[in-house]
Motif scaffolding. Structure first.
Motif, mmCIF file in Angstrom:
data_model
loop_
_atom_site.group_PDB
_atom_site.id
_atom_site.type_symbol
_atom_site.label_atom_id
_atom_site.label_comp_id
_atom_site.label_asym_id
_atom_site.label_seq_id
_atom_site.Cartn_x
_atom_site.Cartn_y
_atom_site.Cartn_z
ATOM 1 N N HIS B 186 33.675 -15.396 32.896
ATOM 2 C CA HIS B 186 34.906 -16.161 32.732
ATOM 3 C C HIS B 186 34.695 -17.113 31.561
ATOM 4 O O HIS B 186 33.666 -17.781 31.472
ATOM 5 C CB HIS B 186 35.198 -16.939 34.022
ATOM 6 N N GLY B 187 35.665 -17.195 30.673
ATOM 7 C CA GLY B 187 35.518 -17.999 29.461
ATOM 8 C C GLY B 187 35.270 -19.464 29.741
ATOM 9 O O GLY B 187 34.362 -20.068 29.172
ATOM 10 N N LEU B 188 36.046 -20.037 30.637
ATOM 11 C CA LEU B 188 35.930 -21.470 30.864
ATOM 12 C C LEU B 188 34.820 -21.816 31.851
ATOM 13 O O LEU B 188 33.951 -22.631 31.578
ATOM 14 C CB LEU B 188 37.266 -22.028 31.374
ATOM 15 N N ARG B 190 32.444 -19.955 32.912
ATOM 16 C CA ARG B 190 31.316 -19.049 32.643
ATOM 17 C C ARG B 190 31.322 -17.833 33.562
ATOM 18 O O ARG B 190 31.257 -16.717 33.096
ATOM 19 C CB ARG B 190 29.963 -19.766 32.732
ATOM 20 N N LYS B 196 35.853 -19.848 42.864
ATOM 21 C CA LYS B 196 36.984 -19.638 41.953
ATOM 22 C C LYS B 196 38.011 -18.688 42.571
ATOM 23 O O LYS B 196 39.208 -18.802 42.315
ATOM 24 C CB LYS B 196 36.469 -19.087 40.620
ATOM 25 N N HIS B 210 42.326 -26.176 35.404
ATOM 26 C CA HIS B 210 41.257 -25.856 34.460
ATOM 27 C C HIS B 210 40.724 -27.090 33.732
ATOM 28 O O HIS B 210 39.706 -27.019 33.078
ATOM 29 C CB HIS B 210 41.752 -24.831 33.433
ATOM 30 N N SER B 240 34.241 -10.921 28.011
ATOM 31 C CA SER B 240 35.699 -10.816 27.978
ATOM 32 C C SER B 240 36.336 -10.971 29.357
ATOM 33 O O SER B 240 37.378 -10.394 29.635
ATOM 34 C CB SER B 240 36.157 -9.488 27.367
ATOM 35 N N GLY B 241 35.688 -11.741 30.221
ATOM 36 C CA GLY B 241 36.284 -12.006 31.520
ATOM 37 C C GLY B 241 37.347 -13.060 31.395
ATOM 38 O O GLY B 241 37.420 -13.717 30.368
ATOM 39 N N PRO B 242 38.127 -13.269 32.430
ATOM 40 C CA PRO B 242 38.082 -12.584 33.720
ATOM 41 C C PRO B 242 38.830 -11.256 33.770
ATOM 42 O O PRO B 242 38.885 -10.631 34.808
ATOM 43 C CB PRO B 242 38.764 -13.593 34.651
ATOM 44 N N GLN B 243 39.387 -10.825 32.611
ATOM 45 C CA GLN B 243 40.193 -9.606 32.664
ATOM 46 C C GLN B 243 39.453 -8.366 32.228
ATOM 47 O O GLN B 243 39.708 -7.273 32.696
ATOM 48 C CB GLN B 243 41.399 -9.735 31.749
ATOM 49 N N GLY B 244 38.579 -8.536 31.234
ATOM 50 C CA GLY B 244 37.897 -7.374 30.697
ATOM 51 C C GLY B 244 38.885 -6.400 30.087
ATOM 52 O O GLY B 244 39.815 -6.796 29.403
#
Lengths: 522, 304
Positions: B186-188, B190, B196, B210, B240-244
């Motif tokens: 996850h970007g924010l 990690r 979450k 966030h 590239s999470g959380p979507q990939g």
């Protein structure tokens, strides 16, 4: 027409037919929605593809034959055989006008033929102006009018009313009552939008629709008699139809029952039926005391009124259609298009798009994210009711291709999922004066989280920033990589700021050519 | 003294006695220090359906969490319109197996839901979870879309950052809440793990959480309290999470983690990404609030 023990009169058959077609219309309308698979199951655009007015209009605008619209030929051929049955039996707006006639009872007698030529002049104007670059047909086409009113206003309003009521019962009513009401709500939800929807121009669309219904209080089926250009087109063909209604003879003496009941004013004092105006509602057949009116294979009666257009008016409407489009290049739009006007993925280049689009609202009905909204004047007068994406209202779902499937004319091309995912409809940019990490030193990057491209178009840099307390904090500052951004608008939609978003999508960089942006350049 | 009088007296005496018991506020840190080591179960295997039963065995099986007649919630992460192999959503077989186990343990109802980020119907369909639950063919297993009427404002009394939020009613009034996140980048924050995943039962403008994600998630963990956390690490999304969306970012490691301690589960799962538990702000915040263990030395890992 014989059922055991029952004999329906001709107008009852027509009413049954109308109801069935209206039910079909409602069914298709409700089914214009995502149904768990990527492909739309029902050809909801079927009605539009049967509409010869829109077919002519799309063909004239594009100056090419639009294969999608070929089914409209069937309507024309059937009209040549059977007459203007389409208006009396199939057209859902006509059925709605008939159905609401007790709400708007006509003031006058029905047999005033005055000004019914207006619809022919309107037809001529619309088709010629469309050919010369000002496509307005969709604004007044009966299907478009109806579906816009339903999509933008009636359907969401019904949803709101239903949900409010059942929210109240859910929250305040005793459990035994909920045991009854909740299944009803679940059932109704199948017919209502999946999630609450909002639309621009909803009030305006509803008023237009109500005006069409309300005009019937002047004369029954006023819109169909005097305004509807589709009716006019079908009338031109039904004039030559093989089958027609006829009957009134001198033996009828003073009886003019048929003339009194005719909702279209299509029967004159001599009881001759004008087949161009007759929509085959068959009320005259049912009401004729002598059963003298028959629907059969007949030649045009000698006394039948021709479509008595004045040559001057025809030339005027034709010329107006040629001249009015000349004003278009004088607008600012000719040099600078609205940068916030983001079109759906697969939309044709702007001029071709405006020509093809019939303002039916189907794409906006089917848009799963409620992102597509009717434009007002952002694309000029001819752009009213055309679809645009408003990111703050909704975003374009990455895997969804429904708008192109629902479009009846191909103004929005049908894209595969792979094609859609690389179709750029716009690009996002950051307003660093508002974006939290930049403006306030507060961590956020919800936009990055939601960015759907596998290689994210929104990335971030680790940075240190002072927050409002004067503390030095480590955070991540987002930025857009233009080559990866497709303009879906989810970042703008999900930006957690109140009010305007700090990341905004403009039409810049869209895949289709823009033919009107800063033409001369530097 | 007749029977009635006796019952009345017993009732009054016990009320009086209860009221006189002094109440102490025991510091969570003190409680944590006294607690036995958190038990965490780890299992590897390619048959994900069978793997669920295996990973639960060291914890005493599902019957240790679900009693006959319980209303159970199984909360997967199906927040994105992605297919199972893209690693952005909980694997449908894992969800299905948990629901089946709960039913076998005697649950009266098992609810599966998630407030998704992408369009709900698309997420439910394309994650494969909807189909997996329907396939069970048991009317007690219910997968329903989120009903906006069911969000109720909840006071978060122990919250340090947020004190009130709208939470989904079904998630609150159940006997057993089972959290089934998928482990991913996850970007924010990690990584996104168990804590979450609780965001999927929240109403309101979740984006604003966030701005202080670690503490906010820990605050939420004081009111959303899973009896069991099963972390799906059958495939983990590394970038590239959380979507990939790109299979190249997905690593297949065929692992499930289960624990009754939500913080321990997150802490251990962090190591699968070659990170230390303290890299995740929500784990640290939840630990310091005494919601569970993050010290790997104090987590007893049993491989099933």
């Amino acid at each position: 027409m014989h059922l055991p023990g029952i004999r329906f009169s001709s107008s009852v058959w027509r009413r049954i037919g109308q109801s069935l077609f209206f039910a079909l219309f409602l069914f298709l309308f409700i089914k214009t929605d995502y149904a768990g698979v990527d492909e739309l199951t029902w050809a909801v655009n079927l009605l539009f593809r049967l509409d010869p007015l829109l077919a002519f209009s799309a063909i004239l605008a594009g100056k090419t034959v639009v294969a999608l619209m070929l089914p409209a030929l069937v309507t024309l051929v059937l009209t040549l055989v059977f007459g203007r049955f389409f208006c009396g039996w199939i057209c859902p707006l006509g059925s709605l006008i008939d159905g609401s006639r007790h709400l708007f009872p006509p003031e006058r007698n029905n047999f005033d033929p005055g000004r019914r030529q207006l619809k022919y002049y309107l037809l001529i104007f619309l088709l010629s102006s469309t050919l010369f670059g000002l496509p307005l047909t969709g604004l007044i086409d009966p299907f478009s009018l109806l579906i816009r009113g339903f999509t933008f206003a009636v359907h969401p309003a019904l949803d709101y009313a239903t949900t409010s009521f059942f929210t109240w019962t859910y929250q305040h009513a005793p459990a035994w009552l909920n045991a009854l009401t909740e299944p009803v709500y679940a059932l109704l939800k199948h017919m209502l939008p999946f999630a609450a929807k909002v639309y621009g121009l909803s009030v305006f669309s509803l008023l237009l629709l109500l005006a069409v219904l309300g005009l019937s209080s002047l004369e029954s089926r006023f819109f169909c008699r005097k305004i509807c250009p589709l009716g006019a087109l079908l009338a031109i063909f039904s004039r030559f139809s093989l089958f027609r209604l006829a009957g009134g003879t001198p033996e009828c003496s003073k009886c003019r029952q048929c003339r009194n009941v005719c909702r279209m004013g299509a029967i004159d004092a001599e009881r001759t039926v004008t087949s161009a105006e007759c929509i085959l509602c068959l009320d005259c057949m049912a009401h004729c005391p002598g059963s003298r009116i028959h629907y059969s294979l007949k030649r045009q009666a000698a006394g039948e009124q021709a479509i008595d257009l004045s040559r001057r008016a025809v030339i005027t409407s034709l010329t107006a259609g040629v001249l009015v489009p000349l004003i278009l290049p004088t607008r600012l739009l000719a040099r600078f298009a609205d940068p916030l006007l983001v079109r759906p993925p697969g939309a044709l280049p702007e001029t071709a798009f405006l020509g093809r689009c019939v303002r039916c609202g189907e794409c906006m009905k089917v848009c799963i994210g409620n992102a597509l909204q009717p434009a007002w004047l952002e694309a000029g007068l001819e752009g009213i009711f055309t679809p645009r994406l408003i990111g703050r209202i909704g975003y374009c779902e990455y895997n969804c291709t429904l708008c192109g499937q629902a479009c009846p004319t191909g103004a929005i091309r049908r894209l595969t999922r792979d094609e859609k995912q690389v179709t750029v409809i716009g690009r996002a940019y950051f307003d660093k004066n508002r974006c939290l990490p930049y403006a306030k030193g507060v961590p956020c990057i919800v936009c990055e989280e939601h960015c759907p491209t596998p290689d994210k178009a929104i990335k971030f840099r680790e940075a240190k920033a002072l927050n409002s307390k004067g503390e030095l904090v480590e955070l991540r500052k987002p930025y857009v990589i233009e080559e990866l951004c497709i303009g879906c608008g989810i970042c703008e939609n999900r930006c957690p700021l109140n009010g305007g978003a700090a990341v905004i999508v403009t039409a810049e960089g869209e895949s289709r050519q823009r033919n009107s942006i800063t033409k001369d350049g530097y | 003294m007749d029977r009635r009088q006796f019952i009345r007296d017993v009732f009054l005496w016990s009320v009086g006695a209860t009221l006189t018991i002094p109440r102490f506020n025991i510091l969570p840190e003190v409680l944590a220090a006294e607690k036995p080591r958190s038990l965490l179960s780890l299992a590897k295997g390619e048959d994900y359906f069978a793997l669920v039963a295996r990973v639960l065995t060291p914890l005493g099986g599902m019957k240790n969490f679900v009693r006959p007649g319980d209303r159970v919630v199984v909360k997967p992460n199906i927040g994105w319109d992605r297919s199972p192999e893209q690693g952005a959503t909980t694997h449908p077989l894992v969800v299905k197996a948990l629901v089946v186990q709960a039913l076998e343990a005697g649950a009266s109802k098992v609810f599966v839901f998630d407030r998704t980020c992408n369009e709900q119907r698309r997420c439910y369909a394309n994650s494969g979870v909807e189909k997996a639950i329907v396939e069970i063919g048991d009317s007690r297993a219910v997968i329903e879309h989120i009903d906006p009427r069911k969000f109720i404002p909840v006071d978060i009394a122990k919250g340090k950052s947020i004190t009130k939020w709208e939470i989904y009613k079904d998630a609150l009034d159940c006997d057993c809440y089972i959290n089934v996140p998928v482990a991913k980048h996850h970007g924010l924050s990690r990584l996104t793990l168990g804590l979450k995943n609780s965001m999927g039962v929240l109403g309101g403008n979740r984006g604003s959480l966030h701005q202080n994600i670690g503490q906010n998630l820990a605050d939420l963990a004081t009111v959303i309290r899973p009896k069991l956390t099963v972390i799906d690490a059958t495939r983990i999304l590394l970038r590239s999470g959380p979507q990939g969306g790109d299979i190249k970012d997905v690593k297949k490691i065929d692992t499930l983690i289960a624990s009754a301690d939500p913080v321990a589960a997150d802490a251990y799962a962090t190591t699968l990404f070659e990170l230390k538990p303290d890299a995740i702000a929500s784990t640290v915040a939840a630990y310091s609030m005494g919601l569970g263990e993050m010290d790997l030395a104090r987590i007893q890992v049993v491989t099933a």
